[in-house]
Design a protein around this motif. Structure first.
Motif, PDB file in Angstrom:
ATOM      1  N   ARG A  34      -8.711 -61.591 -30.212  1.00 40.41           N
ATOM      2  CA  ARG A  34      -9.988 -62.167 -30.692  1.00 40.41           C
ATOM      3  C   ARG A  34     -10.687 -62.296 -29.244  1.00 40.41           C
ATOM      4  NH1 ARG A  34      -8.338 -67.566 -33.683  1.00 40.41           N
ATOM      5  NH2 ARG A  34      -8.479 -67.994 -31.511  1.00 40.41           N
ATOM      6  N   TYR A  35     -12.188 -62.168 -29.362  1.00 39.63           N
ATOM      7  CA  TYR A  35     -13.021 -62.395 -28.101  1.00 39.63           C
ATOM      8  C   TYR A  35     -13.921 -63.527 -28.587  1.00 39.63           C
ATOM      9  CZ  TYR A  35     -10.990 -58.186 -26.422  1.00 39.63           C
ATOM     10  OH  TYR A  35      -9.617 -57.057 -25.830  1.00 39.63           O
ATOM     11  N   THR A  36     -14.725 -64.018 -27.590  1.00 39.28           N
ATOM     12  CA  THR A  36     -15.810 -64.868 -27.703  1.00 39.28           C
ATOM     13  C   THR A  36     -17.068 -63.680 -27.956  1.00 39.28           C
ATOM     14  OG1 THR A  36     -16.207 -65.128 -25.219  1.00 39.28           O
ATOM     15  CG2 THR A  36     -14.870 -66.612 -26.306  1.00 39.28           C
ATOM     16  N   GLU A  37     -18.261 -64.267 -28.388  1.00 38.09           N
ATOM     17  CA  GLU A  37     -19.340 -63.488 -28.288  1.00 38.09           C
ATOM     18  C   GLU A  37     -19.960 -62.958 -27.263  1.00 38.09           C
ATOM     19  OE1 GLU A  37     -22.287 -65.198 -30.886  1.00 38.09           O
ATOM     20  OE2 GLU A  37     -21.000 -66.210 -32.333  1.00 38.09           O
ATOM     21  N   ASP A  38     -20.606 -61.898 -27.445  1.00 35.01           N
ATOM     22  CA  ASP A  38     -21.271 -61.398 -26.286  1.00 35.01           C
ATOM     23  C   ASP A  38     -22.342 -62.144 -25.974  1.00 35.01           C
ATOM     24  OD1 ASP A  38     -19.154 -59.215 -26.205  1.00 35.01           O
ATOM     25  OD2 ASP A  38     -20.669 -57.833 -27.217  1.00 35.01           O
ATOM     26  N   LYS A  39     -22.804 -62.183 -24.659  1.00 37.45           N
ATOM     27  CA  LYS A  39     -23.833 -62.661 -24.328  1.00 37.45           C
ATOM     28  C   LYS A  39     -24.733 -61.677 -23.472  1.00 37.45           C
ATOM     29  CE  LYS A  39     -21.247 -66.889 -22.730  1.00 37.45           C
ATOM     30  NZ  LYS A  39     -20.746 -67.692 -21.483  1.00 37.45           N
ATOM     31  N   THR A  40     -26.324 -61.972 -23.701  1.00 41.49           N
ATOM     32  CA  THR A  40     -27.242 -61.256 -23.022  1.00 41.49           C
ATOM     33  C   THR A  40     -27.983 -61.984 -22.001  1.00 41.49           C
ATOM     34  OG1 THR A  40     -28.946 -61.630 -24.616  1.00 41.49           O
ATOM     35  CG2 THR A  40     -27.683 -59.818 -25.054  1.00 41.49           C
ATOM     36  N   GLU A  41     -28.280 -61.384 -20.924  1.00 40.56           N
ATOM     37  CA  GLU A  41     -28.941 -61.933 -19.975  1.00 40.56           C
ATOM     38  C   GLU A  41     -30.066 -61.027 -19.486  1.00 40.56           C
ATOM     39  OE1 GLU A  41     -26.770 -62.811 -16.370  1.00 40.56           O
ATOM     40  OE2 GLU A  41     -25.764 -64.488 -17.523  1.00 40.56           O
ATOM     41  N   THR A  42     -31.357 -61.681 -19.040  1.00 39.83           N
ATOM     42  CA  THR A  42     -32.292 -60.559 -18.668  1.00 39.83           C
ATOM     43  C   THR A  42     -31.997 -59.882 -17.431  1.00 39.83           C
ATOM     44  OG1 THR A  42     -33.858 -62.126 -19.581  1.00 39.83           O
ATOM     45  CG2 THR A  42     -34.869 -60.708 -17.753  1.00 39.83           C
ATOM     46  N   CYS A  43     -32.170 -58.873 -17.284  1.00 43.38           N
ATOM     47  CA  CYS A  43     -32.157 -57.801 -16.245  1.00 43.38           C
ATOM     48  C   CYS A  43     -32.756 -58.237 -14.939  1.00 43.38           C
ATOM     49  CB  CYS A  43     -32.527 -56.403 -16.612  1.00 43.38           C
ATOM     50  SG  CYS A  43     -32.040 -55.199 -15.206  1.00 43.38           S
ATOM     51  N   GLU A  44     -31.974 -58.570 -13.700  1.00 39.39           N
ATOM     52  CA  GLU A  44     -32.609 -59.080 -12.653  1.00 39.39           C
ATOM     53  C   GLU A  44     -33.182 -57.912 -12.002  1.00 39.39           C
ATOM     54  OE1 GLU A  44     -32.583 -62.000 -11.077  1.00 39.39           O
ATOM     55  OE2 GLU A  44     -31.878 -62.661 -12.824  1.00 39.39           O
ATOM     56  N   THR A  45     -33.076 -56.575 -12.078  1.00 39.46           N
ATOM     57  CA  THR A  45     -33.607 -55.618 -11.326  1.00 39.46           C
ATOM     58  C   THR A  45     -35.254 -55.375 -12.017  1.00 39.46           C
ATOM     59  OG1 THR A  45     -31.523 -54.457 -11.061  1.00 39.46           O
ATOM     60  CG2 THR A  45     -33.318 -53.127 -10.726  1.00 39.46           C
ATOM     61  N   CYS A  46     -35.255 -55.172 -13.235  1.00 39.65           N
ATOM     62  CA  CYS A  46     -36.627 -55.016 -13.793  1.00 39.65           C
ATOM     63  C   CYS A  46     -37.173 -56.050 -14.245  1.00 39.65           C
ATOM     64  CB  CYS A  46     -36.519 -53.938 -14.899  1.00 39.65           C
ATOM     65  SG  CYS A  46     -35.628 -54.355 -16.288  1.00 39.65           S
ATOM     66  N   LYS A  47     -36.655 -57.252 -14.286  1.00 39.77           N
ATOM     67  CA  LYS A  47     -37.125 -58.585 -14.866  1.00 39.77           C
ATOM     68  C   LYS A  47     -37.541 -58.539 -16.454  1.00 39.77           C
ATOM     69  CE  LYS A  47     -37.028 -60.560 -10.719  1.00 39.77           C
ATOM     70  NZ  LYS A  47     -35.652 -61.051  -9.989  1.00 39.77           N
ATOM     71  N   GLY A  48     -36.612 -57.647 -17.082  1.00 36.46           N
ATOM     72  CA  GLY A  48     -36.842 -57.776 -18.547  1.00 36.46           C
ATOM     73  C   GLY A  48     -37.741 -56.591 -19.111  1.00 36.46           C
ATOM     74  N   SER A  49     -38.406 -55.931 -18.187  1.00 38.73           N
ATOM     75  CA  SER A  49     -39.621 -55.023 -18.723  1.00 38.73           C
ATOM     76  C   SER A  49     -38.754 -53.427 -19.018  1.00 38.73           C
ATOM     77  CB  SER A  49     -40.557 -54.632 -17.289  1.00 38.73           C
ATOM     78  OG  SER A  49     -39.975 -53.943 -16.348  1.00 38.73           O
ATOM     79  N   GLY A  50     -37.747 -53.296 -18.544  1.00 38.26           N
ATOM     80  CA  GLY A  50     -36.836 -51.913 -18.825  1.00 38.26           C
ATOM     81  C   GLY A  50     -37.350 -50.909 -17.630  1.00 38.26           C
ATOM     82  N   LEU A  51     -38.686 -51.133 -16.954  1.00 34.06           N
ATOM     83  CA  LEU A  51     -39.072 -50.140 -16.084  1.00 34.06           C
ATOM     84  C   LEU A  51     -39.010 -50.636 -14.643  1.00 34.06           C
ATOM     85  CD1 LEU A  51     -42.202 -49.036 -18.068  1.00 34.06           C
ATOM     86  CD2 LEU A  51     -39.897 -47.764 -17.942  1.00 34.06           C
ATOM     87  N   VAL A  52     -38.942 -49.822 -13.668  1.00 32.77           N
ATOM     88  CA  VAL A  52     -39.085 -50.075 -12.193  1.00 32.77           C
ATOM     89  C   VAL A  52     -39.925 -49.165 -11.695  1.00 32.77           C
ATOM     90  CG1 VAL A  52     -36.903 -51.157 -12.181  1.00 32.77           C
ATOM     91  CG2 VAL A  52     -36.992 -48.518 -11.774  1.00 32.77           C
ATOM     92  N   THR A  53     -40.418 -49.539 -10.366  1.00 33.89           N
ATOM     93  CA  THR A  53     -41.182 -48.617  -9.629  1.00 33.89           C
ATOM     94  C   THR A  53     -40.463 -48.099  -8.354  1.00 33.89           C
ATOM     95  OG1 THR A  53     -43.333 -49.633 -10.045  1.00 33.89           O
ATOM     96  CG2 THR A  53     -43.328 -48.321  -7.917  1.00 33.89           C
TER      97      THR A  53
END
Length: 74
Positions: A34-53
């Protein structure tokens, strides 16, 4: 000596979250398969946009080189 510099920028998909904007943190093992539920966090690299420069700076240095001396027998 000559120096030339070039800077280029492109927009790319974030490699940390694979463009999702969130990172999944697996749950902890609590025993007997048994496992606890997975958690999601906002990505620190792209700040949640999914894109980077991505910016690349290239410096080219050109320096003179002495010519090789050619010895001839006389």
């Amino acid at each position: 000596m000559k120096r030339r510099g070039y800077t280029t920028s492109i927009i790319a998909v974030c490699r940390d979250c694979k463009g999702e904007g969130e990172i999944i943190i697996p749950g902890d093992h609590i025993g007997h398969g048994r496992y606890t539920e997975d958690k999601t966090e906002t990505c620190e690299t792209c700040k949640g946009s999914g894109l980077v420069t991505v910016t690349k700076t290239i410096v080219i240095t050109i320096t003179p080189k002495k010519a090789l001396e050619v010895h001839t027998k006389s």
